[in-house]
Design a protein around this motif. Structure first.
Motif, PDB file in Angstrom:
ATOM      1  N   GLY A 284      12.117   3.827   2.323  1.00 33.41           N
ATOM      2  CA  GLY A 284      12.663   4.525   2.910  1.00 33.41           C
ATOM      3  C   GLY A 284      10.990   4.967   3.228  1.00 33.41           C
ATOM      4  O   GLY A 284       9.839   4.527   3.469  1.00 33.41           O
ATOM      5  N   ARG A 285      10.934   6.482   3.922  1.00 36.47           N
ATOM      6  CA  ARG A 285      10.353   7.167   4.300  1.00 36.47           C
ATOM      7  C   ARG A 285       8.397   6.698   3.793  1.00 36.47           C
ATOM      8  O   ARG A 285       7.583   7.564   3.790  1.00 36.47           O
ATOM      9  CB  ARG A 285      10.016   9.074   4.301  1.00 36.47           C
ATOM     10  CG  ARG A 285       9.220   9.421   5.502  1.00 36.47           C
ATOM     11  CD  ARG A 285       9.897  11.203   6.539  1.00 36.47           C
ATOM     12  NE  ARG A 285      10.931  11.615   5.727  1.00 36.47           N
ATOM     13  CZ  ARG A 285      12.020  12.058   6.202  1.00 36.47           C
ATOM     14  NH1 ARG A 285      12.077  11.870   7.132  1.00 36.47           N
ATOM     15  NH2 ARG A 285      12.821  12.477   5.555  1.00 36.47           N
ATOM     16  N   GLY A 286       9.165   6.900   1.740  1.00 37.89           N
ATOM     17  CA  GLY A 286       7.805   6.390   1.014  1.00 37.89           C
ATOM     18  C   GLY A 286       6.803   5.532   2.207  1.00 37.89           C
ATOM     19  O   GLY A 286       5.440   5.565   1.635  1.00 37.89           O
ATOM     20  N   LEU A 287       7.203   4.595   3.025  1.00 34.77           N
ATOM     21  CA  LEU A 287       6.299   3.658   2.787  1.00 34.77           C
ATOM     22  C   LEU A 287       5.316   4.292   3.685  1.00 34.77           C
ATOM     23  O   LEU A 287       4.170   3.107   4.447  1.00 34.77           O
ATOM     24  CB  LEU A 287       7.492   2.906   4.103  1.00 34.77           C
ATOM     25  CG  LEU A 287       8.352   1.793   3.217  1.00 34.77           C
ATOM     26  CD1 LEU A 287       9.366   1.015   3.991  1.00 34.77           C
ATOM     27  CD2 LEU A 287       7.487   1.471   2.382  1.00 34.77           C
TER      28      LEU A 287
ATOM     29  N   GLY B  82      10.277   4.184  -2.184  1.00 32.66           N
ATOM     30  CA  GLY B  82       9.898   5.629  -1.606  1.00 32.66           C
ATOM     31  C   GLY B  82      10.738   6.034  -0.515  1.00 32.66           C
ATOM     32  O   GLY B  82      11.069   6.920   0.618  1.00 32.66           O
ATOM     33  N   ILE B  83      12.396   5.637  -1.766  1.00 25.43           N
ATOM     34  CA  ILE B  83      13.902   6.699  -0.824  1.00 25.43           C
ATOM     35  C   ILE B  83      13.909   7.625  -1.991  1.00 25.43           C
ATOM     36  O   ILE B  83      14.335   7.637  -3.336  1.00 25.43           O
ATOM     37  CB  ILE B  83      14.491   5.973  -1.411  1.00 25.43           C
ATOM     38  CG1 ILE B  83      14.796   4.533   0.126  1.00 25.43           C
ATOM     39  CG2 ILE B  83      16.177   5.912  -0.527  1.00 25.43           C
ATOM     40  CD1 ILE B  83      15.825   3.123   0.186  1.00 25.43           C
ATOM     41  N   SER B  84      14.274   8.921  -1.792  1.00 24.91           N
ATOM     42  CA  SER B  84      14.180   9.962  -3.195  1.00 24.91           C
ATOM     43  C   SER B  84      15.497   9.659  -3.088  1.00 24.91           C
ATOM     44  O   SER B  84      15.518  10.468  -4.340  1.00 24.91           O
ATOM     45  CB  SER B  84      14.574  11.538  -2.057  1.00 24.91           C
ATOM     46  OG  SER B  84      14.789  11.642  -0.536  1.00 24.91           O
ATOM     47  N   GLY B  85      16.370   9.353  -2.273  1.00 29.44           N
ATOM     48  CA  GLY B  85      18.103   9.568  -3.179  1.00 29.44           C
ATOM     49  C   GLY B  85      18.720  10.668  -2.601  1.00 29.44           C
ATOM     50  O   GLY B  85      19.694  11.060  -3.635  1.00 29.44           O
ATOM     51  N   GLN B  86      19.322  11.045  -1.659  1.00 32.39           N
ATOM     52  CA  GLN B  86      19.947  12.077  -0.973  1.00 32.39           C
ATOM     53  C   GLN B  86      21.493  11.727  -0.997  1.00 32.39           C
ATOM     54  O   GLN B  86      21.795  10.420  -0.802  1.00 32.39           O
ATOM     55  CB  GLN B  86      19.966  12.629   0.715  1.00 32.39           C
ATOM     56  CG  GLN B  86      17.894  13.128   0.906  1.00 32.39           C
ATOM     57  CD  GLN B  86      17.507  14.772   0.015  1.00 32.39           C
ATOM     58  OE1 GLN B  86      19.094  15.468   0.039  1.00 32.39           O
ATOM     59  NE2 GLN B  86      16.377  14.041  -1.361  1.00 32.39           N
ATOM     60  N   ILE B  87      22.616  12.759  -0.815  1.00 32.17           N
ATOM     61  CA  ILE B  87      23.747  12.235  -1.312  1.00 32.17           C
ATOM     62  C   ILE B  87      24.025  10.753  -0.103  1.00 32.17           C
ATOM     63  O   ILE B  87      24.903   9.837  -0.928  1.00 32.17           O
ATOM     64  CB  ILE B  87      24.048  13.600  -1.236  1.00 32.17           C
ATOM     65  CG1 ILE B  87      25.926  13.578  -1.497  1.00 32.17           C
ATOM     66  CG2 ILE B  87      24.386  14.222  -0.461  1.00 32.17           C
ATOM     67  CD1 ILE B  87      26.275  13.906  -2.399  1.00 32.17           C
TER      68      ILE B  87
END
Ligand SMILES: Cc1cc2nc3c(=O)[nH]c(=O)nc-3n(C[C@H](O)[C@H](O)[C@H](O)COP(=O)(O)OP(=O)(O)OC[C@H]3O[C@@H](n4cnc5c(N)ncnc54)[C@H](O)[C@@H]3O)c2cc1C
Length: 331
Positions: free
Chosen positions: A213-216, A270-275
């Motif tokens: 995810g964006r955390g990359l 790095g993925i926040s886990g939005q619904i």
């Protein structure tokens, strides 16, 4: 007489039965058991009869085989004509169709032809005392609506991975019925099939997925994800944020507007886990979350939470995997 019985629509592609059929058999089996009726399936294709034993082994009591060269490739009109013919002739009540692009197109045509109610993209379909009910996620998965039917024939397209695949059971027996089919003229013509060129593991069939995810931080970060995935024979997934940023192709997107997956192992880096992301992967077996934020939603649903910077952690994990496999670790 009132319509009765449940029918699973088994589609074939390039001579293979689509695996989503097995998910429909799990759903259909539960409905047929609740209705105390046998479960039927209809399989269509140029050489469809070869699939009947497998459908019986995985839960169908009766398999209607519509075998015709005109059904080798998906054709909305012809497939709808063939399935509609079986439903009308047999007086069936409930029809379960794969929630794929082809399945949804087929279901829409069936619905018009049979004057049947249609619930598209159902995540659950079940039978209770008041009849068939379908649950559908709406508003980005924030609410679940329950759909009831008033028509004698009821159709639902079932989202991929909403149900586990029915396993083959030895010794099951059933009846196979060959259905004659006359295609007639069609306004739609199959032109050609262009397979996707990719050497990567297919996301929807994968038992292990490593997603980024964006955390990359940047597109370059996917080098780490690919290396991690390769080390454990996993497919590469992604959040929509990174697909929208052009870091990776859409075919890797997991979630509401991407693919639904159900691997044994899902590693979210790095993925926040939005619904909307969870909507596509929360049924995975073991979920591992690697994130700097210990309180993000992905950490809440994870079986194993690893708090830390993925840039530091992933190379360590990959090096350890390689060590255990006996391969030399990167310097
Ligand atoms: C209609 C609609 C449909 C949608 N469909 C989808 C869909 O199908 N799939 C999907 O994924 N999204 C979908 N979205 C978008 C979704 O709402 C989120 O915006 C998206 O999932 C966020 O992606 P992300 O987790 O990569 O980014 P972010 O939410 O920005 O999260 C990044 C995470 O990385 C962590 N992080 C940062 N740096 C590091 C580091 N160095 N090491 C470890 N962790 C770090 C942060 O703590 C954070 O948790 C949809 C949205 C809408 C409105």
């Amino acid at each position: 007489m009132a319509n009765q019985g449940t029918l699973v629509v088994a589609l074939t592609q390039r001579g293979r039965l689509l695996p989503s059929t097995y998910e429909l058999l799990t759903c259909g089996r539960a409905i047929a058991d609740a209705a105390k009726e046998p479960l039927a399936a209809v399989v269509l294709g140029a050489k469809a009869s070869q699939f009947a034993p497998d459908l019986i082994a995985r839960g169908a009591e009766k398999v209607f085989v519509v075998e015709h060269p005109a059904l080798e490739n998906f054709n909305d009109e012809l497939h709808a004509k063939a399935v509609g013919g079986v439903v009308a002739k047999e007086g069936l009540a409930r029809v379960l169709v794969p929630g794929s692009v082809a399945g949804k197109s087929l279901a829409a045509r069936l619905s018009v032809a049979l004057k049947a109610g249609l619930a598209a993209d159902a995540s659950q379909v079940h039978l209770n005392s008041s009849g068939l009910k379908a649950e559908r996620g709406q508003y980005s998965g924030n609410i679940v609506s329950e759909v009831e039917f008033r028509s004698p024939v009821q159709i639902a397209t079932v989202s991929p991975m909403a149900y586990p695949r029915a396993e083959a059971q030895a010794g099951r027996t059933g009846q196979t019925v060959a259905v004659p089919f006359e295609p007639g003229p069609a306004r739609i013509e199959f032109v050609s099939y262009q397979p996707e060129e990719s050497s990567e593991v297919d996301l929807t069939a994968a038992e292990r997925i490593v997603s980024g995810g964006r955390g990359l931080g940047t597109a370059e970060g996917f080098k780490l994800i690919r290396e991690f995935a390769q080390s454990i024979g996993a497919a590469v997934g992604a959040s929509r944020a990174v697909v929208d940023s052009g870091w990776i192709a859409y075919r890797h997107q997991v979630g509401l507007t991407g693919k639904s997956v159900r691997p044994k192992l899902y590693v979210a880096c790095g993925i926040s886990g939005q619904i909307q992301h969870l909507a596509g992967m929360s049924s995975s077996g073991t979920i591992v979350a690697i994130n700097t934020d210990a309180a993000c939603p992905m950490m809440e649903i994870a079986s194993i939470s690893v708090v830390g910077d993925l840039n530091e952690l992933i190379p360590l994990i990959v090096a350890e995997i390689k060590k255990r496999k006996g391969a030399p670790a990167a310097a």
